[in-house]
Write a protein that holds these residues in place. Structure first.
Motif, short mmCIF file in Angstrom:
data_model
loop_
_atom_site.label_atom_id
_atom_site.label_comp_id
_atom_site.label_asym_id
_atom_site.label_seq_id
_atom_site.Cartn_x
_atom_site.Cartn_y
_atom_site.Cartn_z
N SER A 249 1.00 -0.77 0.13
CA SER A 249 -0.16 0.35 -0.37
C SER A 249 0.89 1.13 0.16
O SER A 249 0.41 2.45 -0.23
N LEU A 250 1.86 1.01 -0.11
CA LEU A 250 3.35 2.13 0.01
C LEU A 250 3.48 2.45 -1.13
O LEU A 250 4.54 1.47 -2.05
N GLY A 251 2.95 3.27 -2.43
CA GLY A 251 3.04 3.12 -3.94
C GLY A 251 3.42 4.87 -4.13
O GLY A 251 3.63 5.76 -3.23
N GLY A 252 2.47 4.59 -5.16
CA GLY A 252 2.37 6.37 -5.49
C GLY A 252 1.45 7.57 -5.30
O GLY A 252 1.92 8.87 -4.96
N GLY A 253 0.71 6.83 -4.67
CA GLY A 253 -0.25 7.45 -4.20
C GLY A 253 -0.30 8.02 -2.85
O GLY A 253 0.10 9.36 -2.29
N LEU A 331 10.44 10.14 -1.98
CA LEU A 331 11.20 9.76 -3.13
C LEU A 331 11.45 9.10 -2.89
O LEU A 331 11.43 7.53 -3.47
N VAL A 332 12.81 9.22 -1.92
CA VAL A 332 13.88 8.39 -2.33
C VAL A 332 13.10 7.31 -1.21
O VAL A 332 13.15 5.85 -1.64
N THR A 333 12.76 7.38 -0.08
CA THR A 333 11.83 6.58 1.46
C THR A 333 11.18 5.27 0.14
O THR A 333 11.03 4.11 0.31
N LEU A 334 9.93 6.02 -0.22
CA LEU A 334 9.14 5.00 -1.26
C LEU A 334 9.54 4.03 -2.43
O LEU A 334 9.24 3.31 -2.58
N THR A 335 10.36 4.94 -3.33
CA THR A 335 11.46 4.43 -4.28
C THR A 335 12.27 2.89 -3.97
O THR A 335 12.19 1.91 -3.97
N ILE A 338 10.08 0.03 -2.49
CA ILE A 338 9.57 -0.84 -3.69
C ILE A 338 10.36 -1.37 -4.28
O ILE A 338 9.85 -2.61 -4.34
N GLY A 339 11.75 -0.53 -4.41
CA GLY A 339 12.53 -1.14 -5.02
C GLY A 339 13.09 -2.72 -4.28
O GLY A 339 13.12 -3.90 -5.10
N SER A 340 12.72 -1.90 -2.29
CA SER A 340 13.27 -3.51 -2.23
C SER A 340 12.53 -5.10 -1.63
O SER A 340 12.92 -5.79 -1.95
N ILE A 341 10.99 -4.52 -1.80
CA ILE A 341 9.71 -5.73 -2.33
C ILE A 341 10.45 -6.24 -3.75
O ILE A 341 9.76 -7.87 -4.09
N ALA A 342 10.07 -5.43 -4.46
CA ALA A 342 10.63 -5.85 -6.23
C ALA A 342 11.92 -7.34 -6.07
O ALA A 342 11.77 -8.31 -6.38
N ARG A 343 12.75 -6.95 -5.09
CA ARG A 343 14.03 -7.98 -5.06
C ARG A 343 13.85 -8.88 -4.86
O ARG A 343 14.05 -9.88 -4.86
N MET A 344 13.20 -9.09 -2.74
CA MET A 344 12.37 -9.42 -2.58
C MET A 344 11.72 -10.51 -3.47
O MET A 344 12.05 -12.64 -3.88
N ILE A 366 14.41 10.09 -11.00
CA ILE A 366 14.97 9.36 -10.43
C ILE A 366 14.59 8.92 -9.73
O ILE A 366 15.51 7.35 -8.98
N SER A 367 13.39 8.51 -9.89
CA SER A 367 13.22 7.07 -8.87
C SER A 367 13.30 6.22 -10.14
O SER A 367 13.96 4.72 -9.35
N MET A 368 13.70 5.85 -11.24
CA MET A 368 13.51 5.11 -12.46
C MET A 368 15.54 4.72 -12.50
O MET A 368 15.78 3.91 -12.18
N LYS A 369 15.97 5.79 -11.96
CA LYS A 369 17.87 5.54 -11.36
C LYS A 369 17.60 4.92 -10.46
O LYS A 369 18.72 4.04 -10.24
N LEU A 370 16.84 5.39 -9.65
CA LEU A 370 17.28 4.84 -8.47
C LEU A 370 17.06 3.35 -8.12
O LEU A 370 17.64 2.33 -7.56
N LEU A 371 15.57 2.66 -8.83
CA LEU A 371 15.36 1.51 -8.44
C LEU A 371 16.53 0.54 -9.99
O LEU A 371 16.63 -0.68 -9.16
N ALA A 372 17.16 1.45 -11.45
CA ALA A 372 18.02 0.68 -11.17
C ALA A 372 19.23 0.59 -10.77
O ALA A 372 19.58 -0.33 -10.95
N TYR A 373 19.19 1.34 -9.82
CA TYR A 373 20.75 0.91 -9.05
C TYR A 373 20.67 -0.04 -7.93
O TYR A 373 21.18 -0.70 -8.05
#
Ligand SMILES: Nc1ncnc2c1ncn2[C@@H]1O[C@H](COP(=O)(O)OP(=O)(O)OP(=O)(O)O)[C@@H](O)[C@H]1O
Ligand SMILES: CC(C)(CO)[C@@H](O)C(=O)NCCC(=O)O
Length: 420
Positions: A249-253, A331-335, A338-344, A366-373
Motif C-alpha cells: 500500500s506504500l505506492g505512488g499515492g 521520494l527516495v523512501t518510497l522508491t 518498492i525496490g526492496s520488495i521487488a528484489r525480494m 529520479i525513481s527510475m535511476k534509483l530503482l535501476a541502481y
C-alpha cells in the motif's frame, strides 16, 4: 450540477463515501494468491465494433482514456463519419481539456490496427476525483438512451458500476486490470519492438549511467512492478500464466499524499520538481551517521540509508530542513521500499527481469535511476530493471485492450462536454 463544473471537471465531489465497493473474483485463489489464466479482452477483436472506439482505466488516482482514430473516415456511413470528424477536430485541436484533462501528444501511436481497422491511438488522462462530474454529465445528456455500454478496467470500474447503472442506466463492462496491463505491455512492445522497453546501463555510475533499448521480444519469465496509487507485483511466466505475488500500500499515492502533507505542494509535477532540487541526506540517517563510516562486516557502505527520515527526530535538523529535502526524502523512501520488495519477490520467484510500470514513474527519472541502481547493486548485477516508454509516462495500458463501444453521436457528445 452546474454545467460549468461538469464541463470543467471542476467539481471535486467524487470522494463520495457512499459509493459501494464490489468484490472482484476473476481468478481462482491459490494459497491466497490470485491465479489468473486467459484474460478475456482479446475477444473484442473477434467483432468489428462501431466507431469511435474508446477504452478507459479508472484507477485510484488517475483515469486513463484512449481514443482510437480510424485513418479512413470514408468507409463509414454519413452519420458515423460526421461524428468521427467532429471528435477528431475537437480532440486533435486541443491538448488540454477543462482544468485537468491532458492529451499526451508525444505518446500517440500511428498505424495501429485494432479490430480490423487501421488508425492512430491518442492518450488522455484526468484525475479519477472528477469521475462524478463525468457521471453527472452522462446523466444530464441522457446517455443511456443512446449508448450500448462502457468497457472499463481498474478499481473504478467496480467502484462506479452501481452508480453508473443507477444514475445513468448504463452498464460498465468490466475487465481485470492485471490481465489488461499484461496484454497492454505486449501490445505496445510488439508495435515498438526496438524503442519501447529500455534499461539503464552503468546504473551505479552517475556519469556513465545511460538509457539503452532492451529487446523484450522473448520476455518470459519476468516480474511486473505496477506502481500506481498502490503497488502490485506480478510474476509472469508465459502469455497466459501469471500470478499476483505481492503488493504494498506504500505506492505512488503515498508519495503524493505525504509530499502534499509535508511540503504543502498540490500536484505530482510540483512534488517531483521539489524533489529534484532537494537532498535526502538532510532528512535520512545514513549508516555513516550511526557508524561514523561503513559497517563493513555486512557490506553496508556509509552512504547507505540506515533510517529513512531518521534525522527528523532532532528539532535542530527539522528546523533546517527544506521543502525540497523533504520531497526528495519522501521520494527516495518510497522508491527504495518498492525496490526492496521487488528484489525480494524476484529472488523468491527466481526471476531476473523486473519491469517497473505505472504513473508514479511519469516525469520521474529520479525513481527510475534509483530503482535501476538498487536492483543492480543489491543483486550484484544479476537483476535487471526494465522500463517502458508509454507505461512510464502515462498509462496502465489496460485500455488498449478494452474498448468503449458507444452509439455514434452520443460518444461525441459525452466526450466533448466532459473534456471541454
Ligand atoms: N498528474 C498526476 N496527478 C496525480 N498523480 C500522478 C500524476 N502523474 C503521475 N502521478 C503518480 O501516478 C500515480 C498513479 O498512477 P497510476 O495511474 O498508474 O495508478 P492508478 O491507476 O491511479 O492507481 P491504482 O492502479 O493503484 O488504482 C499517482 O499516485 C502519482 O504518484
Ligand atoms: C488495489 C490495487 C490493485 C488497485 O489498482 C493497487 O492499488 C494495489 O495493488 N495496492 C496494494 C495492495 C496491497 O497491499 O497488496
Amino acid at each position: 450540477m452546474a454545467e460549468k463544473a461538469v464541463n470543467g471537471f471542476a467539481d471535486d465531489s467524487s470522494s463520495d463515501k457512499s459509493l459501494k465497493k464490489h468484490a472482484t473474483g476473476d481468478g481462482a485463489t491459490v494459497n491466497g494468491i490470485e491465479k489468473v489464466r486467459n484474460g478475456s479482452p482479446d475477444s473484442f477483436c473477434d467483432i468489428r465494433p462501431s466507431m469511435p472506439l474508446f477504452g478507459m482505466d479508472i484507477g485510484g488516482t488517475l483515469t486513463k482514456l484512449v481514443y482510437f482514430e480510424p485513418a479512413n473516415f470514408d468507409e463509414f456511413d454519413l452519420e458515423e463519419k460526421e461524428t468521427l470528424q467532429t471528435i477528431h477536430r475537437y480532440l486533435i485541436g486541443n491538448v488540454a481539456y477543462g482544468k485537468s484533462g491532458i492529451r499526451d501528444v508525444h505518446l500517440e501511436m500511428e498505424n495501429q490496427t485494432i479490430c480490423g481497422r487501421t488508425g492512430k491511438i491518442h492518450f488522455i488522462r484526468f484525475p479519477t476525483s472528477q469521475m462524478l462530474s463525468f457521471i453527472e454529465l452522462a446523466k444530464s445528456k441522457n446517455f443511456s438512451g443512446l449508448a450500448s455500454g462502457i468497457c472499463a478496467t481498474g478499481g473504478g470500474a467496480y467502484m462506479f458500476e452501481e452508480i453508473f447503472a443507477k444514475e445513468v442506466l448504463l452498464q460498465l463492462h468490466k475487465y481485470d486490470e492485471m490481465d489488461c496491463l499484461l496484454k497492454g505491455i505486449h501490445y505496445i512492445d510488439r508495435y515498438n519492438p526496438f524503442s519501447e522497453c529500455y534499461f539503464f546501463r552503468n546504473p551505479r555510475d552517475t556519469e556513465l549511467c545511460k538509457k539503452m533499448p532492451f529487446d523484450f521480444r522473448n520476455p518470459y519469465p519476468y516480474l511486473v512492478v505496477n506502481i500506481g496509487s498502490g503497488v502490485s507485483i506480478l510474476a509472469v511466466r508465459s502469455k497466459t500464466d501469471y500470478s499476483r505475488v505481492s503488493g504494498t500500500s506504500l505506492g505512488g499515492g503515498t508519495f503524493l499524499g505525504l509530499c502534499c502533507l509535508l511540503t504543502g505542494c498540490e500536484t505530482f509535477e510540483e512534488a517531483i520538481e521539489l524533489a529534484s532540487q532537494g537532498d535526502s541526506k538532510n532528512i535520512d540517517k545514513l549508516v555513516r551517521d550511526i557508524y561514523g563510516g561503513d559497517y563493513s562486516k555486512f557490506g553496508l557502505a556509509g552512504e547507505t540509508v540506515a533510517c529513512s527520515f531518521g534525522h527528523m527526530m532532532s528539532k535542530e535538523k527539522r528546523d533546517t530542513s527544506s521543502r525540497e529535502d523533504l520531497a526528495r526524502a519522501t521520494l527516495v523512501t518510497l522508491t527504495n521500499n518498492i525496490g526492496s520488495i521487488a528484489r525480494m519477490c524476484a529472488k523468491t520467484e527466481k526471476i531476473e527481469r523486473v519491469v517497473f510500470v505505472g504513473n508514479f514513474l511519469r516525469v520521474n527519472e529520479i525513481s527510475m535511476k534509483l530503482l535501476a541502481y538498487a536492483m543492480d547493486f543489491w543483486s550484484n548485477g544479476s537483476l535487471k530493471a526494465l522500463f517502458l516508454e508509454h507505461e512510464v509516462r502515462n498509462y496502465n495500458l489496460c485500455f488498449l485492450c478494452t474498448v468503449i463501444v458507444l452509439r455514434k453521436r452520443v460518444t461525441a457528445s459525452i466526450l466533448f462536454s466532459v473534456l471541454v
